[in-house]
Design an enzyme around this catalytic site. Sequence first.
Site, PDB file in Angstrom:
ATOM      1  N   LYS A  13     -15.392   1.324  -3.076  1.00  0.00           N
ATOM      2  CA  LYS A  13     -15.704   0.875  -4.440  1.00  0.00           C
ATOM      3  C   LYS A  13     -16.843  -0.147  -4.452  1.00  0.00           C
ATOM      4  O   LYS A  13     -17.775  -0.027  -5.227  1.00  0.00           O
ATOM      5  CB  LYS A  13     -14.493   0.173  -5.082  1.00  0.00           C
ATOM      6  N   ARG A  88      -5.517  -2.963 -11.830  1.00  0.00           N
ATOM      7  CA  ARG A  88      -4.792  -2.544 -10.638  1.00  0.00           C
ATOM      8  C   ARG A  88      -3.317  -2.344 -10.914  1.00  0.00           C
ATOM      9  O   ARG A  88      -2.577  -1.951 -10.005  1.00  0.00           O
ATOM     10  CB  ARG A  88      -4.937  -3.624  -9.585  1.00  0.00           C
ATOM     11  N   ARG A 127     -13.861  -2.745   9.172  1.00  0.00           N
ATOM     12  CA  ARG A 127     -14.427  -3.854   8.402  1.00  0.00           C
ATOM     13  C   ARG A 127     -13.881  -5.194   8.904  1.00  0.00           C
ATOM     14  O   ARG A 127     -14.589  -6.191   8.940  1.00  0.00           O
ATOM     15  CB  ARG A 127     -14.084  -3.671   6.917  1.00  0.00           C
TER      16      ARG A 127
HETATM   17  P1  AMP Z   1     -10.433  -6.308  -3.298  1.00  0.00           P
HETATM   18  O1  AMP Z   1     -11.638  -6.986  -2.731  1.00  0.00           O
HETATM   19  O2  AMP Z   1     -10.688  -5.661  -4.617  1.00  0.00           O
HETATM   20  O3  AMP Z   1      -9.761  -5.395  -2.326  1.00  0.00           O
HETATM   21  O4  AMP Z   1      -9.367  -7.485  -3.611  1.00  0.00           O
HETATM   22  C1  AMP Z   1      -8.894  -8.344  -2.590  1.00  0.00           C
HETATM   23  C2  AMP Z   1      -7.586  -8.988  -3.019  1.00  0.00           C
HETATM   24  O5  AMP Z   1      -7.784  -9.746  -4.220  1.00  0.00           O
HETATM   25  C3  AMP Z   1      -6.456  -8.022  -3.349  1.00  0.00           C
HETATM   26  O6  AMP Z   1      -5.749  -7.597  -2.206  1.00  0.00           O
HETATM   27  C4  AMP Z   1      -5.595  -8.883  -4.273  1.00  0.00           C
HETATM   28  O7  AMP Z   1      -4.855  -9.855  -3.554  1.00  0.00           O
HETATM   29  C5  AMP Z   1      -6.659  -9.624  -5.088  1.00  0.00           C
HETATM   30  N1  AMP Z   1      -7.071  -8.864  -6.295  1.00  0.00           N
HETATM   31  C6  AMP Z   1      -8.294  -8.335  -6.563  1.00  0.00           C
HETATM   32  N2  AMP Z   1      -8.306  -7.701  -7.743  1.00  0.00           N
HETATM   33  C7  AMP Z   1      -7.047  -7.821  -8.244  1.00  0.00           C
HETATM   34  C8  AMP Z   1      -6.410  -7.357  -9.429  1.00  0.00           C
HETATM   35  N3  AMP Z   1      -7.069  -6.634 -10.355  1.00  0.00           N
HETATM   36  N4  AMP Z   1      -5.090  -7.657  -9.592  1.00  0.00           N
HETATM   37  C9  AMP Z   1      -4.411  -8.382  -8.691  1.00  0.00           C
HETATM   38  N5  AMP Z   1      -4.938  -8.841  -7.553  1.00  0.00           N
HETATM   39  C10 AMP Z   1      -6.256  -8.571  -7.324  1.00  0.00           C
END
Ligand code: AMP
Length: 187
Positions: A13, A88, A127
């Site tokens: 993404k 999410r 990663r």
């Molecule tokens: P990502 O970089 O999008 O994989 O997000 C990393 C972490 O941030 C996730 O594992 C969650 O702990 C938190 N996070 C990011 N976006 C959300 C969301 N929309 N809802 C809840 N937690 C989020």
Amino acid sequence: MKIILFGAPGSGKGTQAHRIREELILAHISTGDILRAAVQAGTPLGQEAKQYMEAGKLVPDKVIVGIIEERTKKDDCRGGYLLDGFPRTLPQAEALQEMLDRRSERIDHVISLVVPDAELKRRLLGRAAIEGRADDNEVAIAKRLDVFHSQTKPLVDYYRERGLLTEIDGTGDIEQITARLLRALGV
Ligand code: AMP
């Protein structure tokens, strides 16, 4: 244009968001990036989010929805935005819908990047070795994939029922994936 880029952790993404943002001139809103910046800066938001993130759990919906409410009001969002990593959960999707209704706006496209679990694990572990992200260890990765399947995946049906969903193959060459994405967006 308002777009949701949907996919599991490791589905690409972030990479694709950066590529199509340049193509379409949209604001790129990554809740993960916003949270990581807050953790880095040690703000109250960062202090609250840190424990959830390191464990691979989701940050509470109320906190995330607050972030999106504020971020989407900024000037750079007037021409449209690309949501990366939000919504999410079903409550987040409902809160987004409610916010858009209130503003007489709507989402134009939801693009889901489909990648098999084995490939996701391989990418996330790769990663971890390169970026050293705190939540890219084996336990947190398993938890994040678990959370994706139980809480985030149901949104595929939510958006399919609303006629907004396009699923694209998220495997293969990065440039080919971008081309599929742009085709799905009709550009
Ligand atoms: P990502 O970089 O999008 O994989 O997000 C990393 C972490 O941030 C996730 O594992 C969650 O702990 C938190 N996070 C990011 N976006 C959300 C969301 N929309 N809802 C809840 N937690 C989020």
